[in-house]
Motif scaffolding. Structure first.
Motif, short mmCIF file in Angstrom:
data_model
loop_
_atom_site.label_atom_id
_atom_site.label_comp_id
_atom_site.label_asym_id
_atom_site.label_seq_id
_atom_site.Cartn_x
_atom_site.Cartn_y
_atom_site.Cartn_z
N GLY A 41 0.84 -1.18 0.00
CA GLY A 41 0.00 0.00 0.00
C GLY A 41 0.88 1.23 0.00
N ILE A 42 0.28 2.40 -0.15
CA ILE A 42 1.08 3.62 -0.33
C ILE A 42 1.92 3.94 0.90
CG2 ILE A 42 -0.72 5.25 0.42
CD1 ILE A 42 0.19 6.97 -2.07
N GLU A 43 1.38 3.67 2.10
CA GLU A 43 2.16 3.90 3.32
C GLU A 43 3.38 3.00 3.36
OE1 GLU A 43 -2.16 4.81 4.12
OE2 GLU A 43 -1.08 3.04 3.38
N ASP A 44 3.17 1.73 3.05
CA ASP A 44 4.27 0.78 3.09
C ASP A 44 5.33 1.08 2.05
OD1 ASP A 44 3.00 -0.51 5.14
OD2 ASP A 44 2.17 -2.11 3.91
N GLN A 45 4.91 1.63 0.92
CA GLN A 45 5.89 1.98 -0.11
C GLN A 45 6.78 3.14 0.34
OE1 GLN A 45 5.80 -0.91 -1.76
NE2 GLN A 45 6.31 0.25 -3.59
N ILE A 139 8.15 -3.16 12.23
CA ILE A 139 7.80 -1.85 11.65
C ILE A 139 6.54 -2.00 10.81
CG2 ILE A 139 8.59 0.01 10.15
CD1 ILE A 139 11.47 -0.92 10.88
N THR A 140 5.59 -1.08 10.97
CA THR A 140 4.34 -1.13 10.23
C THR A 140 4.04 0.22 9.60
OG1 THR A 140 2.64 -0.32 11.78
CG2 THR A 140 3.54 -2.53 12.18
N GLY A 141 3.10 0.22 8.67
CA GLY A 141 2.67 1.45 8.01
C GLY A 141 1.40 2.03 8.59
N LEU A 142 1.05 1.70 9.82
CA LEU A 142 -0.17 2.20 10.43
C LEU A 142 -0.14 3.72 10.57
CD1 LEU A 142 -0.83 -0.34 13.35
CD2 LEU A 142 -1.79 -0.34 11.05
N ARG A 143 -1.29 4.33 10.30
CA ARG A 143 -1.47 5.77 10.51
C ARG A 143 -2.66 5.98 11.45
NH1 ARG A 143 -3.38 8.49 6.92
NH2 ARG A 143 -4.02 6.94 5.36
N ARG A 150 -7.11 3.27 15.81
CA ARG A 150 -5.70 3.63 15.74
C ARG A 150 -5.41 5.06 16.19
NH1 ARG A 150 -4.75 0.47 9.89
NH2 ARG A 150 -5.34 -1.57 10.71
N HIS A 151 -6.46 5.79 16.61
CA HIS A 151 -6.28 7.19 17.00
C HIS A 151 -5.35 7.35 18.19
CE1 HIS A 151 -10.13 8.89 14.90
NE2 HIS A 151 -9.15 8.62 14.08
N ASP A 152 -5.38 6.41 19.12
CA ASP A 152 -4.63 6.55 20.37
C ASP A 152 -3.28 5.83 20.36
OD1 ASP A 152 -6.74 8.06 21.43
OD2 ASP A 152 -7.78 6.26 22.12
N LEU A 153 -2.86 5.37 19.21
CA LEU A 153 -1.57 4.68 19.13
C LEU A 153 -0.42 5.63 19.40
CD1 LEU A 153 -1.87 2.38 15.97
CD2 LEU A 153 -1.73 1.64 18.35
N GLU A 154 0.69 5.08 19.87
CA GLU A 154 1.94 5.82 19.97
C GLU A 154 2.88 5.29 18.90
OE1 GLU A 154 3.03 7.05 24.29
OE2 GLU A 154 2.40 4.95 24.36
N GLN A 155 3.98 5.99 18.69
CA GLN A 155 4.93 5.52 17.66
C GLN A 155 5.48 4.14 18.00
OE1 GLN A 155 7.98 8.40 16.50
NE2 GLN A 155 6.71 8.71 14.70
N PHE A 156 5.81 3.93 19.26
CA PHE A 156 6.27 2.61 19.70
C PHE A 156 5.23 2.03 20.64
CE2 PHE A 156 10.25 4.60 18.48
CZ PHE A 156 10.93 3.58 17.83
N ASP A 172 1.69 9.88 12.36
CA ASP A 172 1.10 11.21 12.27
C ASP A 172 0.98 11.72 10.84
OD1 ASP A 172 0.89 11.34 15.06
OD2 ASP A 172 2.96 12.04 15.26
N TRP A 173 1.28 10.88 9.86
CA TRP A 173 1.17 11.29 8.47
C TRP A 173 -0.28 11.21 8.01
CZ3 TRP A 173 5.35 10.41 4.34
CH2 TRP A 173 6.62 10.66 4.86
N SER A 174 -0.62 12.09 7.07
CA SER A 174 -1.93 11.99 6.40
C SER A 174 -1.76 11.20 5.12
CB SER A 174 -2.45 13.40 6.08
OG SER A 174 -1.65 14.01 5.08
N LEU A 175 -2.89 10.83 4.51
CA LEU A 175 -2.82 10.14 3.23
C LEU A 175 -2.19 11.04 2.18
CD1 LEU A 175 -3.49 7.64 1.56
CD2 LEU A 175 -5.80 8.56 1.21
N ASP A 176 -2.49 12.33 2.23
CA ASP A 176 -1.89 13.29 1.29
C ASP A 176 -0.39 13.37 1.48
OD1 ASP A 176 -4.23 13.90 -0.02
OD2 ASP A 176 -4.66 15.68 1.19
N ASP A 177 0.08 13.28 2.71
CA ASP A 177 1.53 13.27 2.97
C ASP A 177 2.18 12.11 2.23
OD1 ASP A 177 1.44 15.47 4.68
OD2 ASP A 177 1.18 14.22 6.47
N CYS A 178 1.54 10.94 2.31
CA CYS A 178 2.07 9.74 1.65
C CYS A 178 2.07 9.93 0.13
CB CYS A 178 1.26 8.51 2.03
SG CYS A 178 1.34 8.08 3.79
N ARG A 179 0.98 10.46 -0.39
CA ARG A 179 0.89 10.67 -1.83
C ARG A 179 1.96 11.64 -2.31
NH1 ARG A 179 -5.68 11.26 -1.66
NH2 ARG A 179 -6.21 9.07 -2.13
N THR A 180 2.19 12.69 -1.55
CA THR A 180 3.20 13.68 -1.92
C THR A 180 4.59 13.05 -1.92
OG1 THR A 180 1.89 15.51 -1.03
CG2 THR A 180 4.25 15.89 -1.30
#
Length: 235
Positions: A41-45, A139-143, A150-156, A172-180
């Motif tokens: 997926g785009i996050e994983d890429q 390591i995962t691509g969760l946002r 997933r709103h309350d997740l921490e980085q680790f 903390d990335w948005s989908l638009d961040d990934c696309r950019t």
């Protein structure tokens, strides 16, 4: 040995660090025991690009369920060609899958949530267990914006089910961040993203979403359940 305290300590240690620096530091801290699971997926890429472009010694693997979109296999192949790096596939156990399909049929996941979760377990969760065996950091691509779960997740975070520290670099990335990022860095991506698919899993279980629909509406779209997870990230 990693524990829940390890995750808490890592959140403090890497709070202000850049992604590349954190990835390299994790590879140094846990040599040979850091793994990234990609579904292309785009996050994983984005994460794959960070790892491969910077030659960070992190193992990259994927779970091939046997029912992925053709477009997913194409981006898998383009990724290998671009970076000239290996991505190790993990497949379902033949005997488990054969028994499941023989007993319930190839599309039984449409009939009940129980069947669907059993299919996910055989095709994804059990292979993931093998992929994570002996590893210290996953390591995962969760946002955070992908679902309410997933709103309350921490980085680790500590994953008690797999007994591993999980790192979510794009939390903390948005989908638009990934696309950019993908556009600016010429990273291969799944063309299904251009057709309304935001979360891409198995072909029979994924559809494009309509404007205004929840991010996860395209996964297991026949189920009336807001907590749509396959079991990979529920611990």
């Amino acid at each position: 040995m990693v524990t829940s305290k390890t995750a808490a300590d890592l959140n403090i240690e890497f709070k202000e660090k850049e992604i590349v620096e954190t990835l390299q530091s994790l590879a140094d801290k846990f040599p040979g025991k850091v793994v990234f699971t990609t579904s292309f997926g785009i996050e994983d890429q984005v994460i794959t690009d960070y790892i491969f472009k910077n030659n960070i010694p992190i193992k990259v693997v994927t779970l091939d369920t046997g029912r992925l979109f053709e477009e997913t296999y194409k981006v898998y192949n383009r990724t290998i060609e671009k970076y000239q790096k290996s991505i190790q596939p993990f497949y379902p156990k033949n005997e488990d899958l054969e028994q499941f399909v023989a007993e319930k049929g190839p599309n039984s996941f449409y009939l009940s949530v129980e069947n669907r979760k059993q299919c996910c377990h055989i095709r994804k969760v059990e292979p993931l267990g093998r992929a994570l065996k002996g590893m210290a950091c996953w390591i995962t691509g969760l946002r955070a914006s992908q679902s309410n779960n997933r709103h309350d997740l921490e980085q680790f975070v500590w994953d008690g089910g797999f007994e591993i520290v999980k790192f979510n670099p794009l939390l903390d990335w948005s989908l638009d961040d990934c696309r950019t990022y993908v556009k600016e860095n010429q990273v291969p991506y799944n063309v299904l993203h251009d057709r309304g698919f935001v979360s891409i899993g198995c072909a029979p279980c994924t559809r494009a979403i309509k404007p205004g629909e929840d991010f996860r509406a395209g996964r297991w779209w026949w189920e009336n359940n807001s907590k749509k997870e396959c079991g990979l990230h529920t611990h």
